[in-house]
Structures are given as structure tokens and as C-alpha cells.
Write a protein that holds these residues in place. Structure first.
Motif, short mmCIF file in Angstrom:
data_model
loop_
_atom_site.label_atom_id
_atom_site.label_comp_id
_atom_site.label_asym_id
_atom_site.label_seq_id
_atom_site.Cartn_x
_atom_site.Cartn_y
_atom_site.Cartn_z
N ASP A 268 0.55 -2.70 -10.46
CA ASP A 268 0.52 -3.21 -9.08
C ASP A 268 0.24 -4.69 -9.16
OD1 ASP A 268 0.16 -3.78 -6.42
OD2 ASP A 268 -1.84 -2.89 -6.31
N ALA B 1 0.84 -1.20 0.00
CA ALA B 1 0.00 0.00 0.00
C ALA B 1 0.88 1.26 0.00
CB ALA B 1 -0.93 -0.01 1.22
N SER C 6 -6.10 -9.50 -7.29
CA SER C 6 -5.43 -10.66 -6.70
C SER C 6 -6.34 -11.53 -5.86
CB SER C 6 -4.23 -10.19 -5.89
OG SER C 6 -4.62 -9.17 -4.99
N LYS D 97 3.89 -11.69 0.65
CA LYS D 97 2.94 -12.61 -0.01
C LYS D 97 3.76 -13.73 -0.66
CE LYS D 97 -0.70 -9.15 -0.58
NZ LYS D 97 -1.42 -8.30 -1.55
N SER E 259 4.06 -6.76 -2.78
CA SER E 259 4.29 -6.94 -1.35
C SER E 259 5.47 -7.88 -1.10
CB SER E 259 3.06 -7.55 -0.69
OG SER E 259 1.95 -6.71 -0.85
C1 LIG Z 1 -2.02 -7.09 -1.18
C2 LIG Z 1 -2.20 -6.11 -2.23
C3 LIG Z 1 -1.92 -4.75 -2.01
C4 LIG Z 1 -1.49 -4.23 -0.67
O1 LIG Z 1 -0.24 -4.71 -0.28
P1 LIG Z 1 0.15 -4.68 1.27
O2 LIG Z 1 1.54 -5.21 1.29
O3 LIG Z 1 -0.84 -5.55 1.97
O4 LIG Z 1 0.07 -3.28 1.73
C5 LIG Z 1 -2.07 -3.87 -3.06
N1 LIG Z 1 -2.48 -4.29 -4.26
C6 LIG Z 1 -2.75 -5.58 -4.53
C7 LIG Z 1 -3.19 -5.97 -5.90
C8 LIG Z 1 -2.63 -6.53 -3.52
O5 LIG Z 1 -2.92 -7.81 -3.78
#
Ligand SMILES: *Cc1c(COP(=O)(O)O)cnc(C)c1O
Length: 443
Positions: free
Chosen positions: A252, A148, A222, A287, A284
Motif C-alpha cells: 500500500d 481504503a 505516509s 494524492k 490513492s
Molecule cells: C491515504 C492513504 C490510504 C487511504 O487512501 P484513501 O484514498 O484516502 O482512501 C491508505 N494507505 C495509506 C498509506 C495512505 O497514505
């Protein structure tokens, strides 16, 4: 007349706090955990004496037993949910290489110091170099607090007071009520929606591009899929069209996958998106990369450099522990999440049968059953991973969660499943012991 405590009254025998705290058996815990935590345990043990649940003689033993293992209230749990990246359980488990790196970095380190010259050095250069080597397609790399934060930095630097073009099909909520449009809007950038929920074409974007466009954002959905009558402009198509117009394309990816993975064909990765022409990709750290919470930003040199130099970057800066864990994650052995993803179902069956056999010897009627595990945490929402679980009566789920070694499973079809795909094989014994001590019938 005040009622005096009689000799039968347990209140008369409650040892005083200062005397208990001076007991030599509590000296080591006071030193290790601090006086406040030990005092809290003392006070609650005194209360148990007062109410007759404990005798004055055993109060120190009771205090020692109730002390936490460390000074943090965070309790390690065994993730038997079958959700490999469970948000409520802290997403990715670090590899032991990353855990060692965190411990090594806990004291003073050369995180921002060049030992050869004695001068200041680029902060976190090891982690940045590791990412750059893993993704040579990236001209430069920057790391912030989370995914984020990466989006906020990009939106602020590229589009504050201007427009971000985004498809209506990509206006997503990432979880716990957090919505990307709100996050992006909080930077002062205006979102300009293009296309429809199910169909957005290259023309939709191009019709909206203008003087006010600060960036075009492609968000990987996602945690859901749209099926049926759909259309989507790819990163490659968009990059080819936007490049000549000088409009930056930010992708993203969410999951933080650096390169394609054979078991995740629908999951976008940084190397491919950059090769397809994205100017910047964000993702991230905790993940599918399997590392610490972090926001990865990889892309064109001048762009990444301008993000790094933006005043907001300082507020999103990551800690040395994160940098240490991230570098060890990228350079080190396969992470727990990737091992869990790649685990062979046949091996999971054998593990489940071994746990069940051992539990049955203790009179616990467990069964090994096939089941389906998931990636979780907004990654590969469609992917069903064949797995095996230890099945127990559902009534044990609460006591196992509260056990000394907590085991978190999932209740499915009226039974508790302890799904072994999300459990590293090295934890099978602890899991078995926890189930045995919690579920064995005392009679
Ligand atoms: C998880 C996610 C985010 C946010 O990432 P964080 O590390 O949780 O802040 C933003 N965009 C997408 C597409 C995501 O899957």
C-alpha cells in the motif's frame, strides 16, 4: 386585542412569497437552480424586510445577490495554506484537462459501450489503459472508490477468514480517526502483527508465515517517519522470500505516485514496487497522482482479475466522472499538484512581490515573506518546500475565508500567510482582488 401592524410597521410591507417567486427576474434562476433554493433565498430576504434590514422595493435585488453560483453548496476556495494536498479542501485540484473530461462525461457516454459493435464494452477501459501504459510493470489494473476501498477489496479477496501479516511499525492511522488495522479487521481478516514499532526484519515475517497466511501487507507510513534504531524489510527482500512460498505481497503506497519523482526521493512509486516483486500495489487517485478520488490497484494479471471479479468489487465501483478525470489526469498535462511541487522558489518570490505591490497601491500593508510549504494529505511528511507568502495581519483570516472568493491561508507567528506555492499562478489576480475587497480599510 391583537396589535394590528401600523403603517410604520415593516411587516405590512413584506411582499408575499408567491408574488416574489413570480417576478420575471427570478425566472432564470428558478430554471437554473431549481425553485427550492430560490424560495429559500426569498424567505430569508422577507425576514430581512420584516426586521427592517431591507426595504420591500429592493427585495428581488437582494434575492438575486444572495443566490448561490450553482445548485451545490460546495464553494470553490483559493488554497493559500501552503499545503499542496489539503484534505479539508478536497485534496488534489484537477487539471483543466480532467475538468473538461468530467464535463464531457456528465451526459450519456460510451463508458461501458463499444460504438463500433453496439455491444457492451469493458467499463472505464480508457482509464485502465492509461494506467497500464503509464506503468508497463503492471500486468493488469483495476480502479475502485478510494485507497481504503482498494485495501478492503484486497484484504477481503485474499485474506477474509485468514491472516494478514503486517509490521507493528505499519499499523497506522490515516487521518480523522481512521485506522488501517480497524479497516482491515472489518473485512473478516485477522491481523497478525510482526516485529516491533521500530524494527521489523524479514525473519519476523517468515517466522509468522503459515497455512493461515492470506497475504503480507507492506504499508508505506505516509504521514510520519520513524528515525533512529530502525529496521525494515524492503519490498524486494519480502518478494524474493514470499514468492516461492506462494504468499501474495501487497504494497500500500498511499500516495498513488506511478513512477519515481526527482523531488520525492523517499516516496514509493508503483512501477518500482512492482519491479521489486510486489504482487499488487494500491494507492490513492487524489494524492500525488493529482487526480480524482479513486483507489488504484496494479499488479499480477490473475490476482487483479480475481479482485475485479470479486462480488465486493461491484460495491466499490467508480463513477464515469471519476474514470473520465482519471484518464485525463494520467494522459494529460502536468497536474496542479505536480506544478506546485516543481514551482521555482524564485518565481514564487516574484509573484508574492507583485501581489504585495498591487495591494499596497490600495493601501493594504502586505509584505512578501519566505516560508515553508508542505505536500500534505499523507505524502512526503518530511519534505519542506521553500516558498513565498503574502503576509497580512492575522485578523483578516476569518473575513478572507468568508469572502465571496474565499481565500484560505494559514496563521503562523501571529500573522496570516497566503502561501503562493499551493496557489496556481493563474489565481493570483483573483486572490489579490479578494484581499483588496476584504481587507481594504473603508475609511
Ligand atoms: C491515504 C492513504 C490510504 C487511504 O487512501 P484513501 O484514498 O484516502 O482512501 C491508505 N494507505 C495509506 C498509506 C495512505 O497514505
Amino acid at each position: 386585542m391583537p396589535t394590528a401592524a401600523t403603517s410604520h410597521d415593516p411587516r405590512r410591507h413584506v411582499p408575499r412569497t408567491d408574488r416574489l417567486l413570480a417576478d420575471e427576474r427570478l425566472a432564470e434562476p428558478i430554471n437554473r437552480l431549481g425553485p427550492a433554493l430560490v424560495k429559500a433565498a426569498v424567505v430569508s430576504a422577507q425576514e430581512r424586510v420584516r426586521t427592517g434590514g431591507l426595504t420591500a422595493e429592493t427585495v428581488v435585488e437582494a434575492v438575486l445577490e444572495s443566490l448561490p453560483a450553482n445548485a451545490s453548496g460546495l464553494v470553490p476556495v483559493i488554497n493559500a495554506t501552503g499545503v499542496l494536498l489539503h484534505t479539508n479542501l478536497g485534496r488534489a485540484a484537477l487539471s483543466s484537462a480532467a475538468v473538461d473530461a468530467v464535463a464531457a462525461a456528465a451526459g450519456p457516454t460510451d463508458v461501458e459501450f463499444d460504438r463500433s459493435t453496439g455491444e457492451r464494452a469493458r467499463r472505464g477501459r480508457g482509464a485502465l489503459a492509461a494506467l497500464a501504459e503509464a506503468v508497463p510493470e503492471a500486468g493488469a489494473v483495476h480502479v475502485v472508490n478510494n485507497g481504503a476501498a482498494a485495501l478492503v477489496l484486497a484484504a477481503t479477496a485474499l485474506a477474509a477468514g485468514r491472516e494478514i501479516l503486517i509490521s507493528r511499525g505499519e499499523m497506522v492511522e490515516i487521518g480523522d480517526g481512521f485506522r488501517l488495522p480497524d479497516l482491515l479487521g472489518s473485512t473478516g481478516a485477522r491481523l497478525r502483527e510482526v516485529g516491533t514499532t521500530n524494527r521489523t526484519t524479514l525473519k519476523d515475517y517468515l517466522d509468522a508465515v503459515g497455512e493461515q497466511t492470506g497475504m503480507v501487507l507492506k504499508v508505506h507510513p505516509s504521514n510520519f517517519v520513524v528515525r533512529g534504531f530502525t529496521a525494515n524489510a524492503s519490498v524486494a527482500e519480502l518478494a524474493a522470500a514470499l514468492g516461492p512460498l506462494g504468499v501474495p505481497l501487497v504494497a500500500d503506497l498511499g500516495s498513488g505516485l506511478l513512477r519515481p519523482h526527482r523531488l520525492l526521493p523517499d516516496e514509493p512509486d508503483a512501477a518500482t514496487a512492482l519491479r521489486d516483486g510486489a504482487d499488487l500495489v494500491t494507492g490513492s487517485g487524489d494524492k500525488l497522482l493529482g487526480g480524482p478520488q479513486a483507489g488504484l490497484m496494479l499488479g499480477r494479471v490473475e490476482l487483479v482479475e480475481s479482485l475485479r471479479r470479486h462480488p465486493l468489487a461491484r460495491a466499490l465501483r467508480v463513477d464515469k466522472l471519476t474514470l473520465a478525470a482519471l484518464e485525463a489526469t494520467v494522459r494529460g498535462p502536468a497536474t496542479p499538484v505536480i506544478r506546485a511541487l516543481e514551482a521555482d522558489a524564485e518565481q514564487l518570490r516574484r509573484r508574492a512581490e507583485a501581489v504585495v505591490e498591487s495591494l499596497r497601491q490600495s493601501g493594504i500593508p502586505a509584505q512578501a515573506v519566505p516560508c515553508t510549504a508542505r505536500v500534505g494529505a499523507g505524502g512526503a511528511p518530511e519534505l519542506a518546500l521553500p516558498s513565498w507568502a503574502v503576509r497580512l495581519p492575522a485578523e483578516h483570516s476569518g473575513s478572507l475565508r468568508r469572502a465571496a472568493t474565499p481565500v484560505v491561508g494559514r496563521v503562523e507567528g501571529g500573522a496570516l500567510l497566503l502561501d503562493l506555492r499551493s496557489v496556481p499562478a493563474a489565481q493570483d489576480e483573483s486572490l489579490t482582488a479578494a484581499v483588496r475587497s476584504t481587507c481594504a480599510d473603508p475609511t
